[in-house]
Design an enzyme around this catalytic site. Structure first.
Site, PDB file in Angstrom:
ATOM      1  CB  CYS A 114      -0.915   0.004   1.230  1.00 14.51           C
ATOM      2  SG  CYS A 114      -1.818   1.557   1.404  1.00 14.51           S
ATOM      3  CG  HIS A 157      -4.119  -0.879   4.834  1.00 20.45           C
ATOM      4  ND1 HIS A 157      -3.629  -0.246   3.713  1.00 20.45           N
ATOM      5  CD2 HIS A 157      -4.870  -1.917   4.394  1.00 20.45           C
ATOM      6  CE1 HIS A 157      -4.052  -0.895   2.631  1.00 20.45           C
ATOM      7  NE2 HIS A 157      -4.806  -1.908   3.008  1.00 20.45           N
ATOM      8  CG  HIS A 203      -7.250   7.586  -0.309  1.00 21.87           C
ATOM      9  ND1 HIS A 203      -7.602   6.271  -0.439  1.00 21.87           N
ATOM     10  CD2 HIS A 203      -7.299   8.108  -1.563  1.00 21.87           C
ATOM     11  CE1 HIS A 203      -7.842   5.989  -1.711  1.00 21.87           C
ATOM     12  NE2 HIS A 203      -7.670   7.088  -2.424  1.00 21.87           N
ATOM     13  CG  HIS A 261      -4.248   3.808   3.577  1.00 21.07           C
ATOM     14  ND1 HIS A 261      -3.301   3.124   4.299  1.00 21.07           N
ATOM     15  CD2 HIS A 261      -4.508   4.946   4.277  1.00 21.07           C
ATOM     16  CE1 HIS A 261      -2.986   3.831   5.379  1.00 21.07           C
ATOM     17  NE2 HIS A 261      -3.711   4.945   5.383  1.00 21.07           N
TER      18      HIS A 261
HETATM   19 ZN   LIG Z   1      -2.338   1.415   3.645  1.00 20.90          ZN
END
Ligand SMILES: [Zn+2]
Length: 372
Positions: free
Chosen positions: A77, A140, A193, A191
């Site tokens: 990631c 995560h 975001h 993840h």
């Molecule tokens: Zn991540």
């Protein structure tokens, strides 16, 4: 950044020159000083913004985005801090609270390639601007909904700070903060975001919202966003949550299977103008809303369904119509039922004629019933 919060802002540069901005709220968080020593290729230049003469709108053509990383395995990631997985990531430091990075595969970029201007009807210009990724947490396997109110407040401060700073870039006309959540929406990284687009023009829907607001103001002397909120409050049938400074409601003409708007009680043009109390209340009300959205649908055996959604902040344009524009958040989902998506099919995609199978009052009643 507001006076009563203690968010530490640290600006650094990645190996290819892109900015990384840390917003740390953890008391005693170590300074973010690790250098990015990855052998990165030269950063991408701005692509083309082509004029669609048929409908009078612009389209960003960014061919390099085809090379984007799609749903990498967990230990690769790029938004986890470096050291947690098997690769050096976009974040050189071993931890962070909230971080903003210039997008490595930008739709809009600050540097243009030399290019002759196109002639009508094939007009084009450089897609100058900026696109950024906002990592909500270094964890995560979580989601925005699971953040603490304190951390959501830091995200709000980061959105406001980025809006203020991106608005200072000469070619930027509009700043749009948003989150795409769930693979059904086309998310390419798991993840938690969001993103910020700073456009060199006013996108179509923002232009429509501005035109309506200007016409309403010319006719009545009042703000359309304010009048809509008062009308929803007076009617009541589509109200979902009433906070101290914010109200969540399903709009009268909702277009999506699930759609909720979140509006501040005070007339403000953008996130920058929100005061401390409004930002704190926004964190509380928004988390309440997201918690309800993740319980909106149930599987056949009664389990919760993580709702795919788009959360879109509508702010005043940077350089026009600020006096008639009013901030609001629009959260929409394409999920009609577990496993059933609404496609933007013939009517919506062809001519923009929207049909909604869900009654807005029923959406609101369902969301009200999910109060803790
Ligand atoms: Zn991540």
């Amino acid at each position: 950044m507001s006076a009563t919060t203690t968010v530490r802002r640290t600006v650094r540069n990645l190996a290819d020159g892109r900015e990384i901005i840390y917003y740390d709220d953890t008391p005693g968080a170590p300074p973010r000083t690790t250098d990015d020593d990855r052998p990165l290729p030269e950063r991408a230049a701005a692509g083309h913004l082509r004029y669609d003469a048929l409908i009078g709108d612009w389209v960003a053509v960014a061919g390099h985005r085809m090379n984007r990383i799609l749903l990498p395995p967990r230990d690769e990631c790029p938004l986890c801090p470096t050291g947690r997985g098997s690769i050096a990531t976009e974040i050189p430091d071993p931890d962070y609270d909230v971080v903003v990075i210039e997008n490595r595969f930008p739709s809009y970029a600050p540097v243009a390639v030399d290019d002759a201007p196109g002639e009508a009807p094939f007009e084009h210009r450089a897609a100058l601007g900026r696109t950024e990724v906002v990592c909500f947490t270094s964890e995560h396997d979580t989601s925005f909904r699971s953040l603490s109110p304190r951390r959501v407040r830091t995200v709000i401060d980061a959105w406001a700070d980025r809006t203020a700073r991106l608005s200072q870039i000469p070619e930027v006309e509009h700043v749009f903060c948003f989150e795409n959540r769930g693979p059904e929406i086309g998310v390419t990284l798991h993840h938690p975001h969001g993103q910020i687009y700073a456009y060199p023009y006013l996108p179509a829907r923002s232009r429509e919202i501005l035109a309506q607001a200007q016409a309403h103001h010319a006719r009545t002397g009042r703000l359309l966003g304010s009048d809509l909120l008062r009308a929803e409050q007076a009617d009541g049938s589509r109200i979902v949550i009433t906070g101290t400074h914010w109200t969540a409601y399903v709009p009268y003409a909702a277009r999506w299977p699930v759609e909720v708007h979140l509006a501040p009680h005070r007339d403000v043009p953008d996130l920058v103008a929100l005061d401390d109390a409004e930002r704190d209340d926004l964190a509380t009300v928004y988390l309440d809303l997201l918690d309800r959205l993740d319980r909106y649908h149930r599987t056949e055996d009664g389990g919760p369904v993580a709702l795919p959604y788009i959360a879109a902040w509508h702010q005043a344009p940077v350089r026009q119509g600020r006096e008639v524009s009013r901030l609001h958040l629009q959260v929409v989902s394409v999920l009609r039922a577990p496993g059933t998506l609404k496609f933007l099919a013939g009517s919506e995609s062809g001519v923009g004629g929207w049909v909604n199978d869900a009654r807005p009052e029923a959406i609101a009643a369902r969301l009200r019933s999910l109060a803790d």
